[in-house]
Design an enzyme around this catalytic site. Structure first.
Site, mmCIF file in Angstrom:
data_model
loop_
_atom_site.group_PDB
_atom_site.id
_atom_site.type_symbol
_atom_site.label_atom_id
_atom_site.label_comp_id
_atom_site.label_asym_id
_atom_site.label_seq_id
_atom_site.Cartn_x
_atom_site.Cartn_y
_atom_site.Cartn_z
ATOM 1 N N GLU A 156 0.798 -1.242 0.000
ATOM 2 C CA GLU A 156 0.000 0.000 0.000
ATOM 3 C C GLU A 156 0.827 1.288 0.000
ATOM 4 O O GLU A 156 0.649 2.150 0.852
ATOM 5 C CB GLU A 156 -0.965 -0.029 1.191
ATOM 6 N N GLU A 261 -6.365 -11.046 -0.544
ATOM 7 C CA GLU A 261 -7.328 -10.424 0.384
ATOM 8 C C GLU A 261 -8.738 -10.359 -0.196
ATOM 9 O O GLU A 261 -9.461 -9.383 -0.017
ATOM 10 C CB GLU A 261 -6.840 -9.016 0.769
HETATM 11 O O1 9MR Z 1 -7.732 -7.912 8.478
HETATM 12 C C1 9MR Z 1 -6.732 -7.185 9.166
HETATM 13 C C2 9MR Z 1 -7.286 -6.668 10.496
HETATM 14 O O2 9MR Z 1 -7.561 -7.754 11.352
HETATM 15 C C3 9MR Z 1 -6.289 -5.717 11.143
HETATM 16 O O3 9MR Z 1 -6.872 -5.122 12.272
HETATM 17 C C4 9MR Z 1 -5.845 -4.651 10.145
HETATM 18 C C5 9MR Z 1 -4.753 -3.797 10.704
HETATM 19 O O4 9MR Z 1 -3.558 -4.500 10.846
HETATM 20 O O5 9MR Z 1 -5.358 -5.241 8.961
HETATM 21 C C6 9MR Z 1 -6.294 -6.025 8.301
HETATM 22 O O6 9MR Z 1 -5.705 -6.524 7.105
HETATM 23 C C7 9MR Z 1 -5.328 -5.534 6.134
HETATM 24 C C8 9MR Z 1 -4.139 -6.063 5.386
HETATM 25 O O7 9MR Z 1 -3.100 -6.394 6.284
HETATM 26 C C9 9MR Z 1 -3.635 -5.048 4.363
HETATM 27 N N1 9MR Z 1 -4.699 -4.642 3.475
HETATM 28 C C10 9MR Z 1 -5.937 -4.208 4.098
HETATM 29 C C11 9MR Z 1 -6.428 -5.265 5.093
HETATM 30 C C12 9MR Z 1 -7.739 -4.840 5.699
HETATM 31 O O8 9MR Z 1 -7.544 -3.681 6.472
#
Ligand code: 9MR
Length: 371
Positions: A156, A261
């Site tokens: 990102e 994802e």
């Molecule tokens: O699904 C993840 C959630 O449990 C966490 O709180 C969050 C912050 O670390 O990250 C979420 O996963 C993210 C991923 O690592 C990167 N892309 C976006 C995802 C959704 O926020």
């Protein structure tokens, strides 16, 4: 005679149905197409959520840790690494012969503050940040060398308009932080696949900068194997056409595509499909319309959307290395709390009772038909 025939037809139908029920899985159906994966949370990694673990073992050929390999968990203080959860995650993958993905080495979010600051709280120099990145990446990638097969090296870093996100990495190092991260990862495990991963990567502005990034890395002799297109998809956006164009553009730039994802929200969205987790919207009853289940028409629409995307992925299977769901069952999805906290969403393939939704069978059939 008639009776015997009827009996054998019934028996055949019954065993045929049972065999399908017990033997078929996403993993088998997609085995000659691409890896089919899921993210794992801590209860699954620790084995306490046995229902999820059974599903993961049966259905998926690839895994990624939803959270425990992010920098704030792996290196909460400088030089103090915490590997217990990540070690268990990798052991699970090895034991079950899965294609293991590391998520994520360099991400502005969930990065501990110490990474960017000196003891007075000021930004560190570019030299110090480079050294910290190198130590972080080298320690982690070397630990799982040969076992973690692919890394989301940078996550990102580009915005929808194609500009670079003004993160601390960017502020201190400029665009160079990306090639550096890939170089450090490549040095630590020359055989691991290396990826750039982002959301909304079908946005024309992002596609332009990410394809340029791929070309720049390659021109410098730095390897990038795939672009990870996070697929936090809504009911209306993006369109299949927009998504397909991006897949083709990345393929043209000389990399594979990981569909990462993946989840398809069934709920109304206040703004589209951003997955920028610092953005939040106030709870509003109107935005949580399906607390007691999806109405039939919405469920059909949602299934069609999954099928349409999988048809697209199968059509481009030559360019697609992996499709990874962002979790197993609806109750565990981050989408219930994003971008509005406390909603009831239905984005995944297994329901709140851990039962496979009808879409699972449909996707299996799609894969088998496309053999
Ligand atoms: O699904 C993840 C959630 O449990 C966490 O709180 C969050 C912050 O670390 O990250 C979420 O996963 C993210 C991923 O690592 C990167 N892309 C976006 C995802 C959704 O926020």
């Amino acid at each position: 005679m008639k009776r015997i025939m009827l009996w054998s037809i019934m028996t055949f139908a019954a065993t045929g149905f049972n065999a399908q029920k017990s033997d078929n899985s996403l993993k088998k159906a997609f085995q000659n197409k691409f890896y089919i994966g899921t993210a794992m949370n801590l209860d699954q990694i620790h084995g306490t959520d046995t229902k999820s673990v059974d599903i993961i073992k049966k259905q998926f050929s690839s895994i990624v840790a939803e959270n425990c390999m992010k920098s704030m968990y792996l290196q909460p203080k400088e030089g103090q690494f915490f590997f217990d959860d990540a070690d268990q995650f990798v052991e699970f993958g090895d034991k079950n012969k899965m294609f293991i993905i590391g998520h994520t080495l360099i991400w502005h979010s969930q990065a501990p503050d110490w990474f960017f600051t000196d003891k007075n709280g000021n930004n560190v120099s570019s030299k110090v940040l480079k050294q910290r990145m190198k130590d972080h990446i080298t320690t982690i990638v070397s630990r799982y060398k040969g076992r973690v097969k692919g890394w989301d090296v940078v996550n990102e870093a580009i915005l929808e308009d194609g500009s670079y996100r003004k993160s601390k990495f960017y502020e201190i190092l400029g665009e160079e932080f990306i090639p550096l991260a890939f170089q450090y990862a490549q040095e630590a495990d020359p055989n691991a696949e290396l990826y750039y991963n982002d959301y909304n990567e079908w946005h024309p502005g992002k596609v332009k900068t990410v394809t340029q990034l791929v070309k720049n890395l390659k021109a410098k002799g730095i390897r990038i194997d795939a672009v990870g297109m996070q697929a936090h998809i809504g009911m209306d956006s993006p369109s299949i056409g927009e998504y397909e164009k991006a897949i083709l553009d990345y393929a043209k730039a000389g990399v594979k595509v990981n569909i990462t994802e993946l989840d398809i929200s069934a709920l109304p969205s206040p703004w589209g499909t951003s997955a920028n987790i610092s953005d939040k919207v106030q709870y509003d009853e109107k935005m949580n319309p399906y607390r007691n289940g999806l109405p039939k028409d919405v469920q059909i629409q949602w299934e069609n959307r999954y099928e349409d995307f999988f048809k697209l992925f199968l059509k481009h299977k030559k360019n697609i290395r992996r499709v990874t769901l962002w979790g197993v069952s609806d109750n565990l999805s981050w989408k219930n709390d994003f971008p509005i906290k406390g909603r009831t969403d239905y984005p995944l393939l297994f329901d709140r009772q851990y039962k496979s939704k009808p879409i699972v069978g449909k996707l299996i059939r799609l894969a088998e038909e496309g053999r």
